[in-house]
Design a protein around this motif. Structure first.
Motif, PDB file in Angstrom:
ATOM      1  N   MET A 147       0.826  -1.186   0.000  1.00 60.48           N
ATOM      2  CA  MET A 147       0.000   0.000   0.000  1.00 60.48           C
ATOM      3  C   MET A 147       0.878   1.262   0.000  1.00 60.48           C
ATOM      4  N   TYR A 148       1.996   1.198   0.667  1.00 57.35           N
ATOM      5  CA  TYR A 148       2.908   2.342   0.734  1.00 57.35           C
ATOM      6  C   TYR A 148       3.369   2.743  -0.670  1.00 57.35           C
ATOM      7  N   THR A 149       3.500   1.770  -1.563  1.00 54.43           N
ATOM      8  CA  THR A 149       3.920   2.059  -2.933  1.00 54.43           C
ATOM      9  C   THR A 149       2.963   3.047  -3.590  1.00 54.43           C
ATOM     10  N   PHE A 150       1.673   2.917  -3.294  1.00 50.52           N
ATOM     11  CA  PHE A 150       0.711   3.835  -3.894  1.00 50.52           C
ATOM     12  C   PHE A 150       0.795   5.235  -3.281  1.00 50.52           C
ATOM     13  N   PHE A 151       1.213   5.337  -2.033  1.00 55.06           N
ATOM     14  CA  PHE A 151       1.478   6.660  -1.471  1.00 55.06           C
ATOM     15  C   PHE A 151       2.688   7.272  -2.177  1.00 55.06           C
ATOM     16  N   LEU A 152       3.729   6.457  -2.400  1.00 54.37           N
ATOM     17  CA  LEU A 152       4.901   6.957  -3.128  1.00 54.37           C
ATOM     18  C   LEU A 152       4.511   7.414  -4.535  1.00 54.37           C
ATOM     19  N   TYR A 153       3.657   6.637  -5.189  1.00 58.56           N
ATOM     20  CA  TYR A 153       3.159   6.993  -6.519  1.00 58.56           C
ATOM     21  C   TYR A 153       2.436   8.341  -6.458  1.00 58.56           C
ATOM     22  N   PRO A 198      -1.279  17.283 -19.503  1.00 51.76           N
ATOM     23  CA  PRO A 198      -1.272  16.973 -18.071  1.00 51.76           C
ATOM     24  C   PRO A 198      -0.072  16.112 -17.697  1.00 51.76           C
ATOM     25  N   VAL A 199       0.143  15.990 -16.418  1.00 50.36           N
ATOM     26  CA  VAL A 199       1.162  15.083 -15.881  1.00 50.36           C
ATOM     27  C   VAL A 199       0.702  13.657 -16.170  1.00 50.36           C
ATOM     28  N   SER A 200       1.631  12.793 -16.517  1.00 50.35           N
ATOM     29  CA  SER A 200       1.292  11.391 -16.763  1.00 50.35           C
ATOM     30  C   SER A 200       0.825  10.722 -15.476  1.00 50.35           C
ATOM     31  N   ALA A 201      -0.245   9.952 -15.596  1.00 58.00           N
ATOM     32  CA  ALA A 201      -0.753   9.191 -14.458  1.00 58.00           C
ATOM     33  C   ALA A 201      -0.245   7.749 -14.478  1.00 58.00           C
ATOM     34  N   ASN A 202       0.626   7.407 -15.423  1.00 54.77           N
ATOM     35  CA  ASN A 202       1.125   6.043 -15.518  1.00 54.77           C
ATOM     36  C   ASN A 202       1.831   5.628 -14.235  1.00 54.77           C
ATOM     37  N   LEU A 203       1.483   4.449 -13.754  1.00 58.34           N
ATOM     38  CA  LEU A 203       2.147   3.871 -12.595  1.00 58.34           C
ATOM     39  C   LEU A 203       3.458   3.196 -13.006  1.00 58.34           C
ATOM     40  N   ILE A 204       3.419   2.506 -14.126  1.00 56.02           N
ATOM     41  CA  ILE A 204       4.629   1.796 -14.574  1.00 56.02           C
ATOM     42  C   ILE A 204       5.645   2.806 -15.084  1.00 56.02           C
ATOM     43  N   GLY A 205       6.897   2.446 -14.989  1.00 54.63           N
ATOM     44  CA  GLY A 205       7.968   3.294 -15.458  1.00 54.63           C
ATOM     45  C   GLY A 205       8.410   4.366 -14.472  1.00 54.63           C
ATOM     46  N   PHE A 251       8.772  -0.156  -8.423  1.00 49.55           N
ATOM     47  CA  PHE A 251       8.797  -1.598  -8.200  1.00 49.55           C
ATOM     48  C   PHE A 251      10.172  -2.197  -8.462  1.00 49.55           C
ATOM     49  N   SER A 252      11.176  -1.346  -8.565  1.00 52.19           N
ATOM     50  CA  SER A 252      12.539  -1.828  -8.807  1.00 52.19           C
ATOM     51  C   SER A 252      13.059  -2.554  -7.595  1.00 52.19           C
ATOM     52  N   SER A 253      13.818  -3.600  -7.852  1.00 52.96           N
ATOM     53  CA  SER A 253      14.392  -4.342  -6.710  1.00 52.96           C
ATOM     54  C   SER A 253      15.796  -3.909  -6.421  1.00 52.96           C
TER      55      SER A 253
END
Length: 154
Positions: free
Chosen positions: A1-7, A141-148, A152-154
């Motif tokens: 869930m924290y990843t979506f806050f970072l997004y 507008p600013v891109s809303a893309n989550l990927i890229g 999610f990098s390790s």
């Protein structure tokens, strides 16, 4: 869930940067939808996020007079201040531990997971409104893309 806050924070910061091309009158111009203006919609996003995190922790809500936030810098500063509080919350509040959340401004009680998901969806909803306003201004507008985004990098 924290990843979506970072997004959401990445996208929000990009909107803050995007807003720098607008003059003050465009930031405060009343529009259809959102909280009425670009600046106050961004402030609303920041305020709601922090208010719900305060509620999860059983802390009092901090009320803001939107008239006190008249510049982009005011909103950016509050966003960064509250972001540090929220990072602290995530670092010190076990996610697995769920409990009921009662906020002062609503009669219902929710689970912590429900509230966190609401906060994420709330910002994404308003970012969509900002995207429409950007198009109405003839701007991309600013891109809303989550990927890229490297989230999610390790």
């Amino acid at each position: 869930m924290y990843t979506f806050f970072l997004y959401n924070w990445q996208v929000r910061d990009q909107w803050f940067e995007w807003c720098q091309q607008l003059d003050q009158s465009e930031l405060l111009k009343q529009r259809v939808g959102g909280i009425g203006s670009i600046l106050h919609t961004l402030l609303h996003i920041v305020d709601v996020e922090h208010s719900w995190i305060q509620a999860i922790q059983g802390k009092d809500d901090i009320l803001h007079d939107f008239n006190d936030f008249t510049t982009l810098e005011d909103v950016v500063s509050l966003s960064h201040k509250y972001r540090e509080d929220i990072k602290e919350f995530f670092n010190n509040h076990p996610f697995e531990q769920d409990h009921s959340v009662k906020a002062a401004w609503i009669d219902d009680t929710f689970t912590k997971e429900e509230v966190l998901q609401h906060v994420i969806a709330h910002e994404i909803h308003h970012i969509g409104q900002l995207s429409i306003w950007a198009r109405e201004l003839g701007l991309n507008p600013v891109s809303a893309n989550l990927i890229g985004r490297g989230l999610f990098s390790s």
